[in-house]
Design a protein around this motif. Sequence first.
Motif, short mmCIF file in Angstrom:
data_model
loop_
_atom_site.label_atom_id
_atom_site.label_comp_id
_atom_site.label_asym_id
_atom_site.label_seq_id
_atom_site.Cartn_x
_atom_site.Cartn_y
_atom_site.Cartn_z
N VAL A 185 -11.96 -122.91 51.45
CA VAL A 185 -11.07 -121.82 51.02
C VAL A 185 -10.35 -121.28 52.16
O VAL A 185 -9.22 -120.69 51.99
N ALA A 186 -10.90 -121.11 53.16
CA ALA A 186 -10.34 -120.68 54.54
C ALA A 186 -9.04 -121.62 54.67
O ALA A 186 -8.08 -120.89 55.05
N LEU A 187 -8.99 -122.70 54.41
CA LEU A 187 -7.83 -123.49 54.79
C LEU A 187 -6.90 -123.41 53.65
O LEU A 187 -5.62 -123.36 53.88
N LEU A 188 -7.24 -123.12 52.54
CA LEU A 188 -6.30 -122.75 51.28
C LEU A 188 -5.67 -121.27 51.63
O LEU A 188 -4.35 -121.29 51.42
N ILE A 189 -6.31 -120.45 52.13
CA ILE A 189 -5.61 -119.16 52.39
C ILE A 189 -4.55 -119.45 53.47
O ILE A 189 -3.40 -118.83 53.42
N VAL A 190 -5.05 -120.08 54.57
CA VAL A 190 -4.26 -120.24 55.68
C VAL A 190 -2.96 -121.02 55.17
O VAL A 190 -1.80 -120.89 55.69
#
Length: 433
Positions: A185-190
Amino acid sequence: MGTVTLMLFGILFVLILLNVPIAIALAAASILVVLIEGSVPLTLFIQTSFSSMDSFPLIAIPFFILAGDIMSRGGMARRLVDFIQSFTRSLTGSLGVITIITSFIFAAISGSGAATVASVGAILIPYMLRSGYAPGYAASISASAGALGPIVPPSIVFILYGVMSNTSISDLFISGIIPGILVAVALLIVNYIICKKEGYGKLQAPPVVKTEKISFWKALNEAKWALLAPILILGGIYGGVVTPTEAAVVAVVYSLVVCIFSYKEIGLNDFVGIFLKSAHTSGSILIFVSAASFFGQVLSIERVPQFLADTIAGMTTNPWIILLLINIFLLIVGMFMETVAAVLIFVPLLLPIVLPLGIDPIHFGMIICLNLSLGLITPPLGINLFIGSNIANVQFEKTFKYVAPIFGALLIVLLIVTYVPSITLFLPNLLGK
């Protein structure tokens, strides 16, 4: 810490500076110290090396590596890309989304970060470049998504940690699911933020592999055997049908049957190359295990773990501060040392420090795994970043601009996982750890 210990680490440091492989450096430093010090028989090296190999859970490592190589060569990664692409084409930065989600699924098959980057990145990075993505970003997002390999079960790092700490590998596997989702999820947001800023919009060009737009249902039908693999592997483990080691063998048999008879992309001529590649990777890891076990034995004889525990306890008894210090230490270690070597060397040193503080060994294993996963994308080692850069044909330093915000987001996830143990322990506790 005595003269013998300083000598041990001094010799090890010199050998690493001389570019001696870490496994050989560990064994050589330990043997030299034993010979110089003279109080420990050299036969201990042979005994420790063989006894460290006499572990049933370790058999899972070569089998999971072999399964990952078969699936990569047999077309599973490509079909996963097609499937994810079929329902993410309309998203901003869709190729980055495809990379992250495909890497998450493939990591649940191979358990290796480097294998994930090599398999998924080899397909998606060239297409990202043709679609206008900056080479540095294409390499960075693929390398970062590949860092999911050691976190998402089945993880080779978790197997090694379980063996070194005498912790249930099944519980370690399931503990990685929620943190793995948080990382994704963190990678998708970034990815969304960077792609919005850089103008990498919806996927307008033809699909990655097909020349015509592939429908969701057609892509699902072609990818069904690939999608079934992690369900079969993890379902068998948590359903109590197979042990993690037996699940690794099931993964190999399943991948062979699918890639030979269903996908028909592997023939007899491919077996030699696949098995040689897997044997090379497995052999390197097991040599690490043998050398690091003897190195750890020498450290134990010299009471180094006790010294470190007493030193940190003398600084503070606050578990939060101790975990922060360990996080900082492991982040630095991950920048300079390969993940497998770091686990084998430092788990015996750090575990005695945290267990008296009431920190669950499964939670601590997740902390170690996350820290060292960040090392896969941080220079100067950054093995995932090197693989991604080579595929994208871009200079290593050109990735730093994009890796920095990704690293920052993953650092936030690390702190959350560190100080909220329930994130890691919820599923193991739910299933009756």
